[in-house]
Design a protein around this motif. Structure first.
Motif, PDB file in Angstrom:
ATOM      1  N   LEU A   1       0.907  -1.280  -0.142  1.00 47.56           N
ATOM      2  CA  LEU A   1       0.093   0.014  -0.031  1.00 47.56           C
ATOM      3  C   LEU A   1       0.900   1.206   0.061  1.00 47.56           C
ATOM      4  CD1 LEU A   1      -2.728  -1.009   2.803  1.00 47.56           C
ATOM      5  CD2 LEU A   1      -2.819  -1.262   0.229  1.00 47.56           C
TER       6      LEU A   1
ATOM      7  N   ASP B   1       0.057   5.001  -0.455  1.00 45.40           N
ATOM      8  CA  ASP B   1      -1.152   5.031   0.516  1.00 45.40           C
ATOM      9  C   ASP B   1      -0.541   5.246   1.781  1.00 45.40           C
ATOM     10  OD1 ASP B   1      -3.755   5.243   1.149  1.00 45.40           O
ATOM     11  OD2 ASP B   1      -3.999   3.116   1.007  1.00 45.40           O
TER      12      ASP B   1
ATOM     13  N   THR C   1      -2.200   3.684   5.957  1.00 43.14           N
ATOM     14  CA  THR C   1      -1.278   2.759   6.498  1.00 43.14           C
ATOM     15  C   THR C   1      -0.804   3.153   7.880  1.00 43.14           C
ATOM     16  OG1 THR C   1       0.606   3.168   5.302  1.00 43.14           O
ATOM     17  CG2 THR C   1      -0.607   1.308   4.544  1.00 43.14           C
TER      18      THR C   1
ATOM     19  N   ARG D   1      -8.545  -2.822   2.958  1.00 43.36           N
ATOM     20  CA  ARG D   1      -8.178  -1.677   1.931  1.00 43.36           C
ATOM     21  C   ARG D   1      -7.627  -1.932   0.611  1.00 43.36           C
ATOM     22  NH1 ARG D   1      -8.653   3.965   2.274  1.00 43.36           N
ATOM     23  NH2 ARG D   1      -6.651   5.074   1.695  1.00 43.36           N
TER      24      ARG D   1
ATOM     25  N   TRP E   1      -6.474   2.910  -2.592  1.00 39.18           N
ATOM     26  CA  TRP E   1      -4.893   2.769  -2.181  1.00 39.18           C
ATOM     27  C   TRP E   1      -4.173   2.960  -3.533  1.00 39.18           C
ATOM     28  CZ3 TRP E   1      -1.958  -0.948  -4.480  1.00 39.18           C
ATOM     29  CH2 TRP E   1      -2.487  -2.170  -5.086  1.00 39.18           C
ATOM     30  N   TYR E   2      -4.693   2.546  -4.606  1.00 35.76           N
ATOM     31  CA  TYR E   2      -3.954   2.893  -5.717  1.00 35.76           C
ATOM     32  C   TYR E   2      -4.131   4.303  -6.640  1.00 35.76           C
ATOM     33  CZ  TYR E   2      -7.710   0.865  -8.363  1.00 35.76           C
ATOM     34  OH  TYR E   2      -9.221   0.223  -8.859  1.00 35.76           O
TER      35      TYR E   2
END
Length: 463
Positions: A393, A398, A402, A450, A456-457
């Motif tokens: 992540l 991201d 995290t 997630r 996340w991307y």
């Protein structure tokens, strides 16, 4: 015929799970193997160092363990920023922009070194106050050893910062062999110097502080020499390191600062846990130190996969290839769980020969065995989701999510549950480690949820 079938199946597996449009299995293997060797040497040599200092007595090993929890807390700040540099370098490498790869590498080294210098000055001024606040309840001999080791080891921060920043940049472009060589120079020299100062000259904690400074600054000199004179990819010059490229540093800090904040809170939580471990007595501190060393051995291959994930996913995201990033992350998760199982099957039967290296008092061996068994079992389903998944992540940018999850899970589960189990319910050090393993499961479940979403991307780390 059987050999042909095996080769065909192996090739099919490699093509299906470890080959994509962004990178193929040969590149991944060439990335992973040096990192695996590096992690094996780091953990193995650190275990030997703990074993060597244990020959100076329980007070010495307890002091080193206490101070190392503080050192890890502080060093994690600039290692986090170094990881931000790895992500930015990897993404620029994936996009094919070699000029920006060079600038990102130089900015990572500069920013990490400045942070290390600030932390060294901070400890130099506030070392006594810090130790009193955190470990004031420790016995007088433990506290005295801790003070000597903290001041000595803090002087080495600039050395390890330079080495880690250069190694991070090299991992970002896939030059893991060069990174391995630098790491081995630092860690081998550390062990050899410990043999000289601790075992032969019997200098105890003072000898260990001398060793860490000589080893880290020696490796830093080698790292800078390699970067400026031998490297054929990054093309970094001395003047590049003396410049403050504000725009590039912002990109690095965009990933690095949330991770640094996470590491501060995460390792701060571990330090708070260490505080109530200190209240359990010197034997509990020694038990925690020995278990930490053995747990590091259990997680060697999984840690290597987590580090490889940053480079692989970072380069995939540099090409904006989300499908490859997803596929490789899933593959690494499966491989990591298998690695945890394999390491447990190797370490547990060898428990008594391994633990004898630390010369522990007989009274603490049963607790060490319980913690090793507990960790060997629970790391199989939990560790990879808790530590490898956030690497993927974070490599996609991201980092903020995290970091927030890691901070909250640490403070809400590991610390609170650790205090309840260890202190309130009188499970002692075993209860503290049980809480830590439970926290892995909670954090991993959130990261998995997630990963199967889309947010996340969608971050943009580079232009």
């Amino acid at each position: 015929m059987l050999q042909l079938n095996f080769r065909t199946r192996k090739q099919a597996f490699l093509d299906k799970y470890l080959t994509g449009e962004s990178i193929d299995y040969r590149q991944i293997v060439s990335l992973f193997v040096p990192i695996l060797v590096d992690q094996a040497f780091i953990i193995g040599l650190n275990m030997l160092n703990t074993a060597m200092i244990s020959s100076s007595g329980v007070a010495a090993v307890s002091a080193v363990n206490m101070v190392d929890s503080l050192n890890i807390f502080l060093i994690s700040v600039f290692i986090a920023v170094s990881t931000g540099g790895t992500v930015v370098v990897a993404q620029y490498k994936g996009s094919g922009n070699d000029l920006m790869v060079s600038r990102a590498a130089a900015s990572a080294v500069t920013s990490v070194s400045l942070l290390a210098l600030l932390l060294c000055v901070f400890i130099g001024i506030f070392h006594n106050l810090t130790l009193t606040a955190l470990f004031g309840s420790a016995s007088a001999d433990v506290f005295s050893n801790a003070k000597t080791y903290l001041v000595g080891s803090s002087l080495s921060y600039m050395g390890i910062a330079l080495t880690e920043a250069v190694c991070g940049a090299l991992r970002g472009i896939g030059r893991t062999r060069a990174s391995l060589a630098l790491s081995m120079i630092m860690n081998f020299s550390y062990v050899l110097l410990n043999v000289l100062f601790i075992n032969l000259l019997h200098m105890g904690v003072v000898g260990m502080a001398l060793s860490v400074n000589i080893a880290r600054y020696g490796a830093a000199v080698c790292a800078l020499f390699y970067l400026m004179k031998m490297d054929t990819n990054l093309h970094v010059q001395l003047q590049d390191l003396l410049k403050l490229n504000v725009a590039m540093i912002k990109r690095i800090l965009l990933v690095g600062i949330p991770f640094a904040a996470e590491q501060l809170f995460f390792n701060g939580g571990k330090m708070l846990t260490q505080v109530f471990i200190v209240s359990l007595g010197t034997y509990a501190i020694a038990t925690n130190a020995i278990c930490g060393s053995i747990a590091g051995v259990l997680q060697i291959p999984a840690n290597a996969l987590a580090l490889t994930t940053v480079t692989v996913v970072g380069q995939c995201m540099g090409r904006r290839n989300v499908e490859d990033a997803r596929k490789f992350t899933k593959t690494f998760l499966g491989l990591s769980a298998c690695a945890c199982l394999l390491m447990g099957m190797i370490v547990v039967p060898l428990f008594h020969p391994i633990v004898s290296l630390f010369h522990p008092p007989e009274a603490i061996v049963p607790d060490i065995f319980k913690i090793v068994i507990l960790t060997s079992i629970l790391q199989i389903p939990f560790w990879s989701f808790s530590f490898l998944m956030p690497s993927a992540l974070r490599a996609a940018g991201d980092s903020k999510f995290t970091s927030i999850v890691s901070m909250l899970s640490m403070w809400l589960f590991r610390i609170v549950l650790g205090y309840i189990l260890g202190i309130v319910l009188h499970f002692g050090i075993v209860g503290v480690w049980l809480a830590m393993n439970c926290e892995w499961g909670v954090r991993g479940a959130i990261f998995l949820r997630r990963f199967y979403g889309k947010k996340w991307y969608r971050h943009r780390v580079i232009d």
